[in-house]
Write a protein that holds these residues in place. Structure first.
Motif, short mmCIF file in Angstrom:
data_model
loop_
_atom_site.label_atom_id
_atom_site.label_comp_id
_atom_site.label_asym_id
_atom_site.label_seq_id
_atom_site.Cartn_x
_atom_site.Cartn_y
_atom_site.Cartn_z
N GLY A 1 -5.19 5.88 1.14
CA GLY A 1 -3.78 5.71 1.39
C GLY A 1 -3.02 5.20 0.06
O GLY A 1 -3.76 5.15 -0.82
N CYS A 2 -1.79 5.31 0.02
CA CYS A 2 -0.94 4.85 -0.96
C CYS A 2 -1.08 3.51 -1.43
O CYS A 2 -1.34 2.67 -0.51
CB CYS A 2 0.35 5.55 -0.98
N PHE A 3 -1.16 3.14 -2.62
CA PHE A 3 -1.24 1.80 -3.18
C PHE A 3 -0.12 0.88 -2.52
O PHE A 3 -0.43 -0.34 -2.51
CB PHE A 3 -1.43 1.84 -4.52
N THR A 4 1.03 1.40 -2.51
CA THR A 4 1.89 0.40 -1.84
C THR A 4 1.72 -0.18 -0.42
O THR A 4 1.92 -1.44 -0.17
CB THR A 4 3.33 1.30 -1.74
N CYS A 5 1.07 0.81 0.32
CA CYS A 5 0.78 0.37 1.57
C CYS A 5 -0.59 -0.42 1.56
O CYS A 5 -0.85 -1.50 2.45
CB CYS A 5 0.54 1.47 2.75
N ARG A 6 -1.51 -0.17 0.69
CA ARG A 6 -2.67 -1.07 0.65
C ARG A 6 -2.21 -2.35 0.20
O ARG A 6 -3.11 -3.70 0.63
CB ARG A 6 -3.59 -0.24 -0.37
N LEU A 7 -1.39 -2.58 -0.71
CA LEU A 7 -0.87 -3.85 -1.09
C LEU A 7 -0.14 -4.63 0.01
O LEU A 7 -0.39 -5.65 0.07
CB LEU A 7 0.27 -3.79 -2.32
N ARG A 8 0.60 -3.98 1.04
CA ARG A 8 1.12 -4.60 1.93
C ARG A 8 0.11 -4.72 3.26
O ARG A 8 0.37 -5.57 4.10
CB ARG A 8 2.32 -3.68 2.49
N ARG A 9 -1.13 -4.16 2.86
CA ARG A 9 -2.08 -4.30 4.11
C ARG A 9 -1.45 -3.71 5.32
O ARG A 9 -1.78 -4.18 6.48
CB ARG A 9 -2.41 -5.62 4.41
N LYS A 10 -0.68 -2.43 5.18
CA LYS A 10 -0.32 -1.76 6.25
C LYS A 10 -0.96 -0.58 6.20
O LYS A 10 -1.60 0.09 5.30
CB LYS A 10 1.14 -1.68 6.34
N LYS A 11 -1.31 0.22 7.53
CA LYS A 11 -1.85 1.24 7.75
C LYS A 11 -1.08 2.45 7.03
O LYS A 11 0.38 2.57 7.31
CB LYS A 11 -1.98 1.81 9.26
N CYS A 12 -1.49 3.55 6.52
CA CYS A 12 -0.89 4.32 5.62
C CYS A 12 -1.10 6.04 6.48
O CYS A 12 -2.51 5.98 6.59
CB CYS A 12 -1.06 4.50 4.22
N ASP A 13 0.14 6.64 6.87
CA ASP A 13 -0.30 7.93 7.32
C ASP A 13 -0.47 8.88 6.14
O ASP A 13 -0.75 9.93 6.42
CB ASP A 13 0.78 8.37 8.14
N GLU A 14 -0.78 8.54 5.00
CA GLU A 14 -1.07 9.43 3.77
C GLU A 14 -0.41 10.80 3.95
O GLU A 14 -0.64 11.94 3.58
CB GLU A 14 -2.56 9.87 4.01
N GLY A 15 1.02 10.66 3.99
CA GLY A 15 1.76 11.55 4.03
C GLY A 15 1.82 12.52 2.71
O GLY A 15 1.65 11.73 1.66
N LYS A 16 2.20 13.51 2.66
CA LYS A 16 2.31 14.53 1.52
C LYS A 16 3.56 13.86 0.62
O LYS A 16 4.46 13.89 1.09
CB LYS A 16 2.34 16.02 1.73
N ASN A 17 3.29 13.61 -0.64
CA ASN A 17 4.46 13.22 -1.34
C ASN A 17 4.73 11.97 -1.40
O ASN A 17 4.83 11.25 -2.10
CB ASN A 17 5.76 14.03 -1.54
N GLN A 18 5.08 11.44 -0.02
CA GLN A 18 5.46 10.23 0.25
C GLN A 18 5.14 9.90 2.03
O GLN A 18 5.36 10.88 2.65
CB GLN A 18 6.91 10.09 0.09
#
Length: 666
Positions: A41-58
């Motif tokens: 997942g993106c590092f922003t979601c990992r820092l927020r401890r939130k699930k990331c949908d790993e969308g392309k580009n954003q």
């Protein structure tokens, strides 16, 4: 011996679901138990401890909240302190995003709703059926197309939205002549055209919807004689805060005109640059024009910078670069990311400037951005900044060409009697021109214009913009011309002394009684703009005298006359407010001129050290920090020469040339 039912807990401690009721099994819980934490997942979601949908580009979360989505490992990830700062930044962005969403939504409320129920907002749990959550808005809802906007809003609406000020009217019949306050809503519509799934064209339009309705003609208007004291005490007696006569709030001829109070800037930036823009508006903007802010509160923000950010892309890139410089110096950020932001926007600014110059169009916007690149650098950065940049005087050559192409000097001279509103860009260019000429040992580019203005006694707006009276700046321009003439060996010592004496007499005519110089704050603690201007003019006058005396052949800082002037200058510093919110950053040039002639026994060095201590870390940034660094080098060399008994004068311009510094200390 009894047997346990299938639904009871077995000896192994696991729950066994009954076979007869498979419908009660929870597939969601089962899926949650089988979920494994993603590492991609993106590092922003990992820092927020939130699930990331790993969308392309954003990813969707970052896109919805306006955050920068980073899949590549950022610089702040490996540093705990920077990670904390990034987390706080993300929190602030999320708060700002949520607040903007709340302010753009108008809650549904009915005029008959009891006040006691106005604090209970409906949620999804309030409705019993799924269809109730998606039902169309009612007629009485403000989202309904049939809603009557002419009816007054009840106080319950303001209970729902506490950030909106309650209206100055009530349902009482006594207040019925007052209609509800009208408002405007700007709606932005974007259209994207795709050809074979490839985006080709993007259009954007903004529509404004207003609830304002012209009032019906009435023979008379209601009058309230008991409220006359408000107009008399506030609007007719001038400045209620400073106790002085009112200031001309429409003094300058701004290039963007005078916007209405209801106008709001709509600045288009990329998501990755939004933090830089927020930092510029919140932290940098207030540092740029402190004297203008005192004379015309809010005009620097609403009439100069925000309109330019909205309409001038070149100016926007300049401000974003300055914001990145300030962010790097104040927070101690290091790494490629912040340097790339500085250079990226700096190169974008220069590219936009070159393109506009080649097209020979938008001269006013180019001049505005060029002056911003020169002057804004004086408020940010450290003396040790080593990133490549174009020297300020190279930018000013382009600005000089644009000023002449726009015929601004001609307008200032010939329109001074008919129009007392000088062009703002010409005023800023004049300030840079006069004091910048002393940095280079040259004559000001528009010295003839200042000479004509001085003879006619007309204003250029320098006092209102920077604090020093126009007549004093005109005389400093004449001293700079004499300095350039001396450096070019275009005058002999006899002629030089005669001109020095003549300029000294001109300075005598600008002297004011000592009792007119007092503390610029009133008894109520409010700043008095005109008194501050008188005090700052006295500081510039003493610095001009020191500058003029330094041109005398074989002048020495040990001369009693020179030392007396430096001591008078030091005593006059007590009338300039100091500290983080003081005005030391507005007198950088006088401090440089007086400090360069001070000795190790002078009280000036102690006074400057005290003012630096009161400013704290702000003394290390901008032109003030560069001036202090230059004076320290000058003092080191001059004290060594005095210790060796040589008595050699060390000029600050020679030190700048030896160090390779292209400072604009204004």
């Amino acid at each position: 011996m009894s047997t346990q039912p299938a639904s009871q807990t077995s000896k192994s401690g696991t729950m066994v679901a009954p076979k007869s009721s498979p419908a009660k099994a929870s597939p969601t819980k089962a899926a949650a138990k089988m979920h494994r934490r993603s590492r991609s997942g993106c590092f922003t979601c990992r820092l927020r401890r939130k699930k990331c949908d790993e969308g392309k580009n954003q990813c969707k979360a970052c896109k919805h909240l306006g955050l920068k989505c980073e899949y590549k490992r950022p610089m702040w990830w490996s540093n705990n302190e920077q990670r904390k700062q990034q987390k706080e930044t993300i929190k602030n962005i999320i708060k700002r995003t949520k607040l903007s969403e709340k302010t753009t939504q108008i809650g549904t409320s009915c005029a008959e709703t009891p006040p006691g129920l106005s604090h209970s907002l409906p949620t999804s749990a309030t409705y019993s059926e799924a269809t109730a959550r998606t039902r169309a808005p009612s007629v009485e809802s403000q989202h309904s197309p049939n809603y009557d906007f002419s009816q007054p809003l009840s106080h319950d609406y303001y209970d729902y939205h506490p950030h909106i000020v309650s209206p100055p009217y009530d349902t009482n019949a006594h207040f019925q002549p007052f209609p509800p306050t009208p408002y405007e809503v700007d709606i932005k519509t974007e259209r994207q055209m795709f050809v074979n799934d490839i985006p080709t064209r993007r259009d954007s339009t903004i529509s404004t919807f207003s609830t304002y309705q012209p009032p019906p003609p009435q023979p008379t208007l209601p009058s309230f004689p008991e409220d006359d004291w408000i107009n008399e005490d506030i609007y007719n007696t001038g400045d209620m805060f400073s106790g002085e006569e009112g200031l001309d709030l429409d003094f300058f001829d701004f290039s963007h005109g005078n916007p209405q109070a209801s106008q709001q800037a709509l600045i288009q930036v990329d998501d990755c640059d939004r933090p830089l823009l927020d930092h510029f508006i919140d932290n940098v903007l207030r540092l740029i024009f402190p004297i203008l802010e005192v004379n015309q509160h809010g005009s620097a923000r609403s009439e100069v910078i925000l309109p330019a950010l909205e309409s001038n892309r070149c100016y926007l890139h300049c401000c974003l670069s300055v914001s990145a410089i300030h962010l790097k110096s104040t927070r101690g950020l290091q790494g490629e990311q912040i340097d790339n932001d500085i250079l990226r926007h700096r190169c974008a600014t220069i590219t936009e400037l070159c393109g506009a110059l080649n097209n020979d169009s938008n001269h006013l916007q180019i001049l505005e951005a060029t002056l911003g690149m020169i002057f804004f650098q004086c408020s940010v950065g450290r003396p040790s900044d080593a990133l490549p940049d174009v020297p300020w005087h190279a930018h000013f050559e382009a600005a000089t060409s644009l000023v002449r192409k726009l015929e601004l000097p001609h307008a200032m001279v010939h329109d001074s009697n008919a129009r007392m509103h000088p062009p703002f860009n010409m005023t800023l260019a004049s300030w840079i021109d006069i004091l910048g000429a002393t940095m280079l040992g040259r004559s000001p580019q528009f010295a003839d214009t200042y000479r004509e203005k001085n003879q006619s006694g007309s204003t250029s707006g320098l006092c209102e913009l920077m604090g020093c009276e126009d007549s004093m700046m005109y005389l400093i321009s004449e001293i700079a011309c004499l300095d350039a003439l001396k450096l070019a060996n275009g005058i002999n010592d006899m002629q030089l002394c005669q001109l020095i004496g003549s300029l000294g007499k001109s300075l005598d005519t600008t002297e004011v009684p000592p009792e007119s110089l007092t503390w610029p704050y009133s008894s109520t603690g409010a700043i008095r703009p005109r008194q501050l201007s008188r005090n700052m003019t006295a500081i510039f006058r003493l610095a001009a005298r020191i500058y003029l005396c330094s041109l005398v052949p074989h002048a020495s800082k040990e001369d009693p006359t020179m030392q007396a002037l430096v001591e008078r200058f030091t005593a006059s510093l007590q009338l300039i407010p100091h500290g983080p919110d003081g005005f030391d950053r507005s007198i950088v040039w006088p401090l440089l001129i007086a400090g360069s002639q001070s000795t190790s026994r002078s009280m000036f060095r102690q006074a400057l050290a005290g003012r630096m201590g009161s400013m704290g870390e702000h003394a290390e940034f901008g032109s003030f920090g560069r001036m202090v660094r230059l004076l320290q080098e000058v003092w080191c060399l001059s004290d060594e020469a005095d210790g060796a008994g040589s008595g050699q004068n060390v000029h600050w311009r020679d030190v700048m040339q030896q160090k390779g510094w292209d400072f604009l200390l204004i």
